[in-house]
Motif scaffolding. Structure first.
Motif, PDB file in Angstrom:
ATOM      1  N   ALA A  29       0.810  -1.214   0.000  1.00  0.00           N
ATOM      2  CA  ALA A  29       0.000   0.000   0.000  1.00  0.00           C
ATOM      3  C   ALA A  29       0.850   1.273   0.000  1.00  0.00           C
ATOM      4  CB  ALA A  29      -0.929   0.001   1.212  1.00  0.00           C
ATOM      5  N   LEU A  30       2.146   1.138   0.253  1.00  0.00           N
ATOM      6  CA  LEU A  30       3.034   2.301   0.295  1.00  0.00           C
ATOM      7  C   LEU A  30       3.509   2.666  -1.110  1.00  0.00           C
ATOM      8  CD1 LEU A  30       5.279   1.294   3.324  1.00  0.00           C
ATOM      9  CD2 LEU A  30       3.352   2.887   3.333  1.00  0.00           C
ATOM     10  N   SER A  31       3.832   3.936  -1.301  1.00  0.00           N
ATOM     11  CA  SER A  31       4.396   4.353  -2.586  1.00  0.00           C
ATOM     12  C   SER A  31       5.821   3.842  -2.705  1.00  0.00           C
ATOM     13  CB  SER A  31       4.364   5.875  -2.712  1.00  0.00           C
ATOM     14  OG  SER A  31       5.155   6.462  -1.701  1.00  0.00           O
ATOM     15  N   HIS A  32       6.296   3.674  -3.940  1.00  0.00           N
ATOM     16  CA  HIS A  32       7.641   3.168  -4.196  1.00  0.00           C
ATOM     17  C   HIS A  32       8.673   4.055  -3.492  1.00  0.00           C
ATOM     18  CE1 HIS A  32      10.852   1.126  -6.276  1.00  0.00           C
ATOM     19  NE2 HIS A  32      11.335   2.291  -6.647  1.00  0.00           N
ATOM     20  N   GLY A  33       9.564   3.449  -2.739  1.00  0.00           N
ATOM     21  CA  GLY A  33      10.624   4.172  -2.044  1.00  0.00           C
ATOM     22  C   GLY A  33      10.209   4.794  -0.725  1.00  0.00           C
ATOM     23  N   ALA A  34       8.958   4.586  -0.303  1.00  0.00           N
ATOM     24  CA  ALA A  34       8.474   5.226   0.926  1.00  0.00           C
ATOM     25  C   ALA A  34       9.259   4.801   2.159  1.00  0.00           C
ATOM     26  CB  ALA A  34       6.990   4.913   1.122  1.00  0.00           C
ATOM     27  N   LEU A  35       9.765   3.578   2.171  1.00  0.00           N
ATOM     28  CA  LEU A  35      10.493   3.092   3.349  1.00  0.00           C
ATOM     29  C   LEU A  35      11.943   3.559   3.394  1.00  0.00           C
ATOM     30  CD1 LEU A  35       9.100  -0.542   3.547  1.00  0.00           C
ATOM     31  CD2 LEU A  35       8.603   1.359   5.085  1.00  0.00           C
TER      32      LEU A  35
ATOM     33  N   HIS B 246      15.755   3.825   3.504  1.00  0.00           N
ATOM     34  CA  HIS B 246      16.839   2.903   3.834  1.00  0.00           C
ATOM     35  C   HIS B 246      16.402   1.680   4.624  1.00  0.00           C
ATOM     36  CE1 HIS B 246      19.832   5.486   2.146  1.00  0.00           C
ATOM     37  NE2 HIS B 246      19.409   6.491   2.877  1.00  0.00           N
ATOM     38  N   VAL B 247      15.257   1.728   5.278  1.00  0.00           N
ATOM     39  CA  VAL B 247      14.812   0.572   6.041  1.00  0.00           C
ATOM     40  C   VAL B 247      14.213  -0.508   5.158  1.00  0.00           C
ATOM     41  CG1 VAL B 247      14.437   1.815   8.201  1.00  0.00           C
ATOM     42  CG2 VAL B 247      12.547   1.535   6.602  1.00  0.00           C
ATOM     43  N   ALA B 248      13.964  -0.220   3.884  1.00  0.00           N
ATOM     44  CA  ALA B 248      13.350  -1.203   2.984  1.00  0.00           C
ATOM     45  C   ALA B 248      14.163  -2.490   2.907  1.00  0.00           C
ATOM     46  CB  ALA B 248      13.181  -0.610   1.592  1.00  0.00           C
ATOM     47  N   ALA B 249      15.470  -2.396   2.908  1.00  0.00           N
ATOM     48  CA  ALA B 249      16.314  -3.595   2.807  1.00  0.00           C
ATOM     49  C   ALA B 249      16.114  -4.511   4.008  1.00  0.00           C
ATOM     50  CB  ALA B 249      17.785  -3.201   2.694  1.00  0.00           C
ATOM     51  N   TRP B 250      15.806  -3.949   5.139  1.00  0.00           N
ATOM     52  CA  TRP B 250      15.605  -4.762   6.341  1.00  0.00           C
ATOM     53  C   TRP B 250      14.350  -5.610   6.231  1.00  0.00           C
ATOM     54  CZ3 TRP B 250      12.529  -4.799  10.962  1.00  0.00           C
ATOM     55  CH2 TRP B 250      13.114  -5.498  12.017  1.00  0.00           C
ATOM     56  N   LEU B 251      13.427  -5.204   5.356  1.00  0.00           N
ATOM     57  CA  LEU B 251      12.163  -5.906   5.189  1.00  0.00           C
ATOM     58  C   LEU B 251      12.153  -6.784   3.950  1.00  0.00           C
ATOM     59  CD1 LEU B 251       9.788  -2.969   6.142  1.00  0.00           C
ATOM     60  CD2 LEU B 251      10.480  -4.888   7.580  1.00  0.00           C
ATOM     61  N   CYS B 252      13.291  -7.036   3.346  1.00  0.00           N
ATOM     62  CA  CYS B 252      13.376  -7.835   2.131  1.00  0.00           C
ATOM     63  C   CYS B 252      14.176  -9.107   2.381  1.00  0.00           C
ATOM     64  CB  CYS B 252      14.054  -7.047   1.022  1.00  0.00           C
ATOM     65  SG  CYS B 252      13.129  -5.604   0.539  1.00  0.00           S
TER      66      CYS B 252
END
Length: 86
Positions: free
Chosen positions: A53-59, A61-67
């Motif tokens: 539901a989030l826009s691309h890049g919204a997270l 630097h923390v995005a990698a932690w959730l991948c």
């Protein structure tokens, strides 16, 4: 600790698929443990729905932690292009 040791680890990670699968599984388990300790309770599926539901890049630097690496069913989630090590 050394740069040489880090390079040897990455070489081994690339050469041994089982190592990557094992690390991704352990990281997934630890991530959910830390999330629960922080007071949140949800499933991997619910996390994926919330992330979608989030826009691309919204997270940021923390995005990698959730991948995670998509090797098999042990590693769930979406791979963020760079995989585990970015």
């Amino acid at each position: 600790m050394s740069l040489s040791s880090a390079r040897m680890f990455l070489d081994k990670l690339m050469a041994e698929e089982d190592l990557g699968i094992r690390l991704a599984g352990e990281l997934s388990r630890k991530r959910m443990e830390l999330i629960r300790e922080a007071g949140f309770e949800f499933t991997d599926k619910e996390l994926e729905e919330a992330k979608a539901a989030l826009s691309h890049g919204a997270l940021g630097h923390v995005a990698a932690w959730l991948c995670e690496l998509p090797f098999d069913s042990q590693a769930r989630g979406r791979c963020c292009g760079g995989g585990l090590w970015h």
